[in-house]
Every structure is written in structure tokens, then in C-alpha cells.
Design a protein around this motif. Structure first.
Motif, short mmCIF file in Angstrom:
data_model
loop_
_atom_site.label_atom_id
_atom_site.label_comp_id
_atom_site.label_asym_id
_atom_site.label_seq_id
_atom_site.Cartn_x
_atom_site.Cartn_y
_atom_site.Cartn_z
N PRO A 64 -48.30 9.13 21.31
CA PRO A 64 -47.21 8.73 22.42
C PRO A 64 -47.43 7.30 23.25
CG PRO A 64 -47.83 11.00 22.28
CD PRO A 64 -48.86 10.37 21.31
N GLN A 65 -48.67 7.35 23.44
CA GLN A 65 -49.09 5.91 24.47
C GLN A 65 -48.66 4.80 23.42
OE1 GLN A 65 -49.96 5.85 27.52
NE2 GLN A 65 -49.49 3.76 27.24
N GLU A 66 -48.88 4.84 22.00
CA GLU A 66 -48.56 3.60 21.31
C GLU A 66 -47.10 3.49 21.06
OE1 GLU A 66 -52.38 3.71 18.11
OE2 GLU A 66 -50.88 4.86 17.68
N ALA A 67 -46.32 4.83 21.07
CA ALA A 67 -44.92 4.50 21.22
C ALA A 67 -44.24 4.02 21.93
CB ALA A 67 -44.26 6.10 21.04
N ILE A 68 -44.64 4.34 23.29
CA ILE A 68 -44.09 3.82 24.80
C ILE A 68 -44.40 2.21 24.53
CG2 ILE A 68 -44.75 3.65 27.06
CD1 ILE A 68 -44.43 6.38 27.43
N LYS A 69 -45.58 1.83 24.34
CA LYS A 69 -46.27 0.39 24.42
C LYS A 69 -45.24 -0.53 23.43
CE LYS A 69 -51.06 0.83 25.79
NZ LYS A 69 -52.33 0.32 25.42
N GLN A 70 -44.99 0.14 22.41
CA GLN A 70 -44.12 -0.64 21.42
C GLN A 70 -42.64 -0.80 21.93
OE1 GLN A 70 -44.54 0.42 17.26
NE2 GLN A 70 -42.02 0.61 17.01
N ALA A 71 -42.30 0.44 22.74
CA ALA A 71 -40.84 0.41 23.09
C ALA A 71 -40.73 -0.70 24.03
CB ALA A 71 -40.34 1.92 23.46
N ILE A 72 -41.56 -0.66 25.06
CA ILE A 72 -41.38 -1.35 26.09
C ILE A 72 -41.72 -3.04 25.87
CG2 ILE A 72 -41.86 0.24 27.97
CD1 ILE A 72 -44.86 -0.69 28.32
N LYS A 73 -42.68 -3.26 24.82
CA LYS A 73 -42.63 -4.54 24.45
C LYS A 73 -41.47 -5.15 23.98
CE LYS A 73 -45.91 -7.31 21.25
NZ LYS A 73 -46.81 -7.31 20.39
N GLU A 74 -40.66 -4.37 23.35
CA GLU A 74 -39.44 -4.81 22.45
C GLU A 74 -38.19 -4.74 23.51
OE1 GLU A 74 -39.19 -2.27 19.05
OE2 GLU A 74 -40.96 -3.13 18.21
N ASP A 75 -38.53 -4.37 24.63
CA ASP A 75 -37.33 -4.16 25.57
C ASP A 75 -37.46 -5.47 26.64
OD1 ASP A 75 -35.32 -3.44 27.28
OD2 ASP A 75 -36.05 -1.69 28.11
N GLU A 76 -36.58 -6.38 26.59
CA GLU A 76 -36.93 -7.41 27.64
C GLU A 76 -36.44 -6.97 29.26
OE1 GLU A 76 -33.88 -10.43 27.75
OE2 GLU A 76 -32.43 -9.19 26.28
#
Length: 224
Positions: A64-76
Motif C-alpha cells: 500500500p505504501q508503495e502504491a501511494i508513493k507511485q500514485a502521488i509521484k505521477e500526479d502533478e
């Protein structure tokens, strides 16, 4: 203005989300679930695509933590997002950007994670987690109990107009998918009434889908 709780039932493996908001049709944009994988709430200034994106990451083996980190990294515009995620193992993660509205809070509990923005007070979210953890009801009922507890603790700063509860089980379709898309007053109460009406019929609809030969007759024309 939104409050939500995402949770897992360790007995059944069900995953679910209950959510309410001042906005119309919160159930159409914020809760995202995938049976056997996880549940995600994407809220505050909502970007609906973050839900499926995080579920795909979980399905691919991310935590879950990795999923969130990936999502926010790709959202400007990640500073405007508030996200919660729980996976099939009960592991959770959460994120509130710097532009999250008003009083906000996120609390991770046992097999649950709750979040809110534009809150009357931060204790709203604590009350939701405690109510869920103390409940011995089914997952859907426990989620609604938690939502009501948040409301009783003060809820959101303004009026609430929509609410939803969604639960997945072993099937590729939701076991429960109930929504009040707009109510002038107390959509959570209306949602609870919907659940009370739906619960006695829920298993019959599963039977209809899996084995129509065993489905009960409802006495309608052509159904004998």
C-alpha cells in the motif's frame, strides 16, 4: 468535505469502503475496490484515476505504501489529494497533501484506515476507527456504524449531501454497492435504510448469479 473508512474483514476476506460528502455523487468518484486485492479512497480534490492506478499497483505486488508513493509521484497536483488504501492482508497506508482542505486527519487502525477533510474536529476520524474496531457486525454494517460515529462526533464542517458503501467479496462484481447520490438532509441515515432493505436479499442475488437453478422465486410474471 469528505469522511471515509476503508477496511478489511479478516474472517471473510471482504474489503469495503463507506464514505460521505457535501458533494453530490461521492460514491461515483471516490471509492475504488478490487476483490482479493484492495480498497482505495481518493478524496479531497478528487482525481478518480488514482483509485484504479493504486489498485493495479497492489495487484502487481506493490505494498500500500508503495502504491501511494507511485500514485502521488505521477500526479502533478498531488498536494491537493487525500488518499487511503488497504490491501487484502489488512496492511494500510495514507496520504494528505499540503493543500488538503480545512481541518483534516487520517488514522490507521486494526484492519481499517479512516480519513477526512473539512472536519468539525480531528476526533471525528478517531471515533470512526474506534467504532469500527469495536463492532462485531458484518463488514458492511461495521462500516456504516463507523460512518455514523463520525457524524455523531461532529462530522464535516458543512451539510452532508451524499453517501455510499461498497464491499467486494470473492466475485468480480461488488457484493454491496449502495449509494445516496443526493439528499437534502442526512444521506447516511438513508444509506443505512438502504442497507437494511438490501441485506435480507443480498445472498439471493449472489445465488441468482452463480446458479440460477437454486435462486428463490419472487412470484413475478415468468418467474415460477
Amino acid at each position: 468535505m469528505t469522511i471515509s473508512i476503508a477496511a478489511r474483514c479478516p474472517k471473510t476476506g471482504q474489503l469495503g469502503i463507506a464514505i460521505s460528502s457535501s458533494s453530490i455523487c461521492v460514491g461515483a468518484r471516490c471509492p475504488w475496490l478490487l476483490a482479493g486485492v484492495g480498497a482505495v479512497s481518493s478524496q479531497n480534490i478528487t482525481l478518480p484515476s488514482l483509485g484504479p492506478k493504486m489498485l493495479s499497483a497492489l495487484e502487481a505486488g506493490k505494498t500500500p505504501q508503495e502504491a501511494i508513493k507511485q500514485a502521488i509521484k505521477e500526479d502533478e497536483h498531488s498536494a491537493y489529494r487525500q488518499l487511503t488504501v488497504i490491501d487484502i492482508h489488512g496492511e494500510s497506508a495514507c496520504f494528505s497533501g499540503t493543500e488538503t482542505l480545512g481541518i483534516h486527519n487520517i488514522v490507521q487502525g486494526n484492519n481499517c484506515v479512516a480519513a477526512g477533510n473539512m472536519l468539525a474536529n480531528t476526533e471525528v476520524i478517531d471515533a470512526m476507527v474506534k467504532a469500527f474496531e469495536d463492532s462485531e457486525e458484518s463488514l458492511t454494517a461495521s462500516l456504516l456504524i463507523a460512518l455514523e460515529a463520525g457524524l455523531q462526533q461532529g462530522g464535516e464542517m458543512g451539510p452532508v449531501h451524499s453517501a455510499a458503501v461498497k464491499v467486494v467479496d470473492d466475485y468480480p462484481w461488488p457484493l454491496v454497492d449502495l449509494r445516496v447520490d443526493w439528499a437534502d438532509d442526512n444521506p447516511i441515515k438513508e444509506l443505512k435504510k438502504l442497507w437494511q432493505d438490501y441485506e435480507p436479499q443480498m445472498e439471493a442475488y449472489v445465488t441468482r448469479a452463480l446458479d440460477p437453478r437454486e435462486a428463490p422465486s419472487y412470484g413475478v410474471p415468468g418467474n415460477e
